[in-house]
Write an enzyme that holds these catalytic residues in place. Structure first.
Site, PDB file in Angstrom:
ATOM      1  N   LYS A 107      52.871-108.441 -26.204  1.00  0.00           N
ATOM      2  CA  LYS A 107      53.056-107.071 -25.695  1.00  0.00           C
ATOM      3  C   LYS A 107      51.768-106.459 -25.143  1.00  0.00           C
ATOM      4  O   LYS A 107      51.809-105.597 -24.278  1.00  0.00           O
ATOM      5  CB  LYS A 107      53.628-106.178 -26.796  1.00  0.00           C
ATOM      6  CG  LYS A 107      55.104-106.441 -27.050  1.00  0.00           C
ATOM      7  CD  LYS A 107      55.725-105.331 -27.887  1.00  0.00           C
ATOM      8  CE  LYS A 107      57.228-105.481 -27.973  1.00  0.00           C
ATOM      9  NZ  LYS A 107      57.641-106.576 -28.893  1.00  0.00           N
ATOM     10  N   GLU A 129      57.455 -95.082 -25.770  1.00  0.00           N
ATOM     11  CA  GLU A 129      58.404 -95.065 -26.872  1.00  0.00           C
ATOM     12  C   GLU A 129      58.164 -96.322 -27.676  1.00  0.00           C
ATOM     13  O   GLU A 129      57.618 -97.292 -27.170  1.00  0.00           O
ATOM     14  CB  GLU A 129      59.833 -95.049 -26.348  1.00  0.00           C
ATOM     15  CG  GLU A 129      60.381 -96.431 -25.945  1.00  0.00           C
ATOM     16  CD  GLU A 129      59.652 -97.091 -24.773  1.00  0.00           C
ATOM     17  OE1 GLU A 129      59.207 -96.341 -23.877  1.00  0.00           O
ATOM     18  OE2 GLU A 129      59.514 -98.328 -24.773  1.00  0.00           O
ATOM     19  N   SER A 395      56.039-115.981 -29.182  1.00  0.00           N
ATOM     20  CA  SER A 395      55.699-114.639 -28.687  1.00  0.00           C
ATOM     21  C   SER A 395      54.795-113.835 -29.608  1.00  0.00           C
ATOM     22  O   SER A 395      54.047-112.986 -29.156  1.00  0.00           O
ATOM     23  CB  SER A 395      56.989-113.863 -28.412  1.00  0.00           C
ATOM     24  OG  SER A 395      57.811-113.805 -29.568  1.00  0.00           O
TER      25      SER A 395
HETATM   26  C1  LIG Z   1      58.825-107.092 -29.038  1.00  0.00           C
HETATM   27  C2  LIG Z   1      58.803-108.534 -29.324  1.00  0.00           C
HETATM   28  C3  LIG Z   1      59.754-109.419 -28.769  1.00  0.00           C
HETATM   29  C4  LIG Z   1      60.915-108.962 -27.936  1.00  0.00           C
HETATM   30  O1  LIG Z   1      60.599-108.317 -26.751  1.00  0.00           O
HETATM   31  P1  LIG Z   1      60.724-109.008 -25.335  1.00  0.00           P
HETATM   32  O2  LIG Z   1      60.511-107.893 -24.385  1.00  0.00           O
HETATM   33  O3  LIG Z   1      62.102-109.609 -25.242  1.00  0.00           O
HETATM   34  O4  LIG Z   1      59.685-110.050 -25.256  1.00  0.00           O
HETATM   35  C5  LIG Z   1      59.624-110.773 -29.010  1.00  0.00           C
HETATM   36  N1  LIG Z   1      58.644-111.246 -29.816  1.00  0.00           N
HETATM   37  C6  LIG Z   1      57.727-110.432 -30.386  1.00  0.00           C
HETATM   38  C7  LIG Z   1      56.675-111.021 -31.251  1.00  0.00           C
HETATM   39  C8  LIG Z   1      57.772-109.052 -30.162  1.00  0.00           C
HETATM   40  O5  LIG Z   1      56.863-108.262 -30.736  1.00  0.00           O
END
Ligand SMILES: *Cc1c(COP(=O)(O)O)cnc(C)c1O
Length: 415
Positions: A107, A129, A395
């Site tokens: 993010k 938000e 992610s």
């Molecule tokens: C917020 C988040 C997501 C989901 O958000 P996307 O916009 O679909 O990427 C996925 N993995 C992590 C670690 C997150 O913090």
């Protein structure tokens, strides 16, 4: 697959996507996307679109962005071969390590990119938000870094559930405003942030957290996150001399996945898979698998897939992972599903928890619950493609999920 049959011009749309002509001038990805907002928001979105066109691909902006990614975010993030997991699952598993990025997930790429853009556009303050709080923390960090005042709207219920992230944002100098209207969670917080933005769209910049919302946000967020796939593609080529057979990522709003997928969409030989939150099952309200179980509709300014009931009412969602718990999905994903270029599947809460355990025990990496959905999909792919090669977008890291993990995986053990 019936969805691709629904779009007779699928091949044409894929060609346009690969040629960089989508979103089109109206902000559409084929039938999806666009700008479904109150009149009062149109001038602000047009100003933003103009700013994106002028600055995003200008060499001085790109240099500034690249410098922050290298010196502050910690890019490029590593590509890790998961040797023990590969042995267990029977295919070669590679991990793109967004968990190693500053603040613990992908993010931050979007947050620092948009904060730099906001500064360039002359904004004096940022509004955002947050639901689970991860986007709020990334925004708070980026704004502190650039000296921009930041206000984050957060549902009162979410503030209770995610108290540690509220503390983090406040320590980073951000004002966290509780939202007590509407559902008192993410949806109400988005409404409040937009209201704040409309009140003063020249001095205020609205920093949206995923590849969703009205044009140009889905495009802007994709472009800022595309660094994930660009790095991973060249790292794979350097490490193995070829592209992976498959690429997989979890899909909430769809930003880490779009970021990972974008550089590979033109590589016809690479199978691309998105994994949504299957929650407790297929019933309405039991999951957050928008592409799998949704229908087209309008949410937060864009026409996309949407979890809704027979009357078109937005459904409550459920997922063990707060970051995937959203009833919508970005419009580019809706297109990629409809033309059959990306295949979407689900992983249940239980399967995701198993994914957390597998990666932790085999590789010494505690993944975010969101990312564990992608790992579960990767296991499924690996077991049906012995000897193949799969690249997983990891992610984020799982430290934020300790209280959930305490109640689930560690349920029988006391803290
Ligand atoms: C917020 C988040 C997501 C989901 O958000 P996307 O916009 O679909 O990427 C996925 N993995 C992590 C670690 C997150 O913090």
């Amino acid at each position: 697959m019936t969805l691709s049959a629904a779009l007779p011009d699928a091949a044409q749309l894929l060609a346009e996507l690969i040629a960089g002509r989508l979103p089109d001038a109206r902000g559409r990805f084929g039938p999806f996307g666009g700008r479904y907002v109150p009149e009062t928001l149109i001038p602000a979105l047009e100003r933003l679109e103009q700013g994106v066109r002028e600055h995003l691909h200008a060499s001085d902006f790109q240099a500034e962005f690249a410098a922050q990614l290298t010196s502050w975010v910690g890019r490029p993030t590593a590509l890790t071969f998961a040797a023990r997991l590969s042995e267990r699952w029977g295919a070669r598993v590679w991990l793109k390590r967004e968990d190693l990025a500053h603040t613990g997930a992908h993010k931050i790429n979007n947050a620092i990119g948009q904060a730099l853009l906001a500064r360039r556009l002359g904004a004096r303050r940022i509004v955002a938000e947050t639901g689970a709080g991860q986007h709020g923390v990334a925004c708070a960090a980026a704004c502190a870094r650039l000296g921009l005042p930041c206000t984050v709207y957060m549902g009162a219920i979410d503030m209770e559930r995610q108290a540690p992230n509220v503390g983090r944002m406040r320590l980073l100098g951000t004002e966290v405003v509780p939202v007590t209207s509407g559902d008192r969670t993410l949806r109400a917080a988005i409404d409040e942030a937009m209201r704040d933005w409309v009140a003063d769209p020249t001095d205020t910049y609205y920093l949206l957290g995923s590849a969703v919302g009205p044009h140009p946000y889905p495009y802007l967020v994709r472009e800022l996150q595309a660094v994930i796939g660009r790095e991973a593609r060249s790292q794979m080529l350097a490490a193995t001399g070829r592209l992976p057979d498959a690429l997989i990522a979890c899909v909430g709003g769809g930003s880490n996945s779009m970021g990972a997928f974008h550089a590979f969409v033109a590589d016809a030989a690479v199978e691309i898979i998105g994994v949504e939150a299957g929650g407790r099952g297929a019933g309405l309200g039991e999951n957050a698998a928008t592409v799998a179980f949704g229908r087209p509709g309008v949410l937060h300014g864009a026409y996309s897939m949407l979890l809704q009931n027979e009357d078109g009412q937005i459904q409550e969602t459920h997922s063990v992972s707060a970051g995937l718990d959203y009833p919508g999905v970005g419009p580019e994903h809706a297109l990629l599903a409809a033309i059959g270029r990306v295949h979407y599947q689900t992983a249940s809460d239980e399967e995701a928890l198993a994914g957390v355990r597998a990666l932790s025990e085999c590789e010494g990496i505690l993944p975010a619950l969101e990312s564990a959905h992608a790992l579960s999909g990767a296991e499924r792919w690996a077991r049906s493609h012995p000897g193949g090669t799969i690249l997983v977008c990891l992610s984020g890291r799982g430290d934020k999920d300790m209280s959930t993990l305490q109640q689930t995986l560690l349920g029988s053990q006391s803290a």
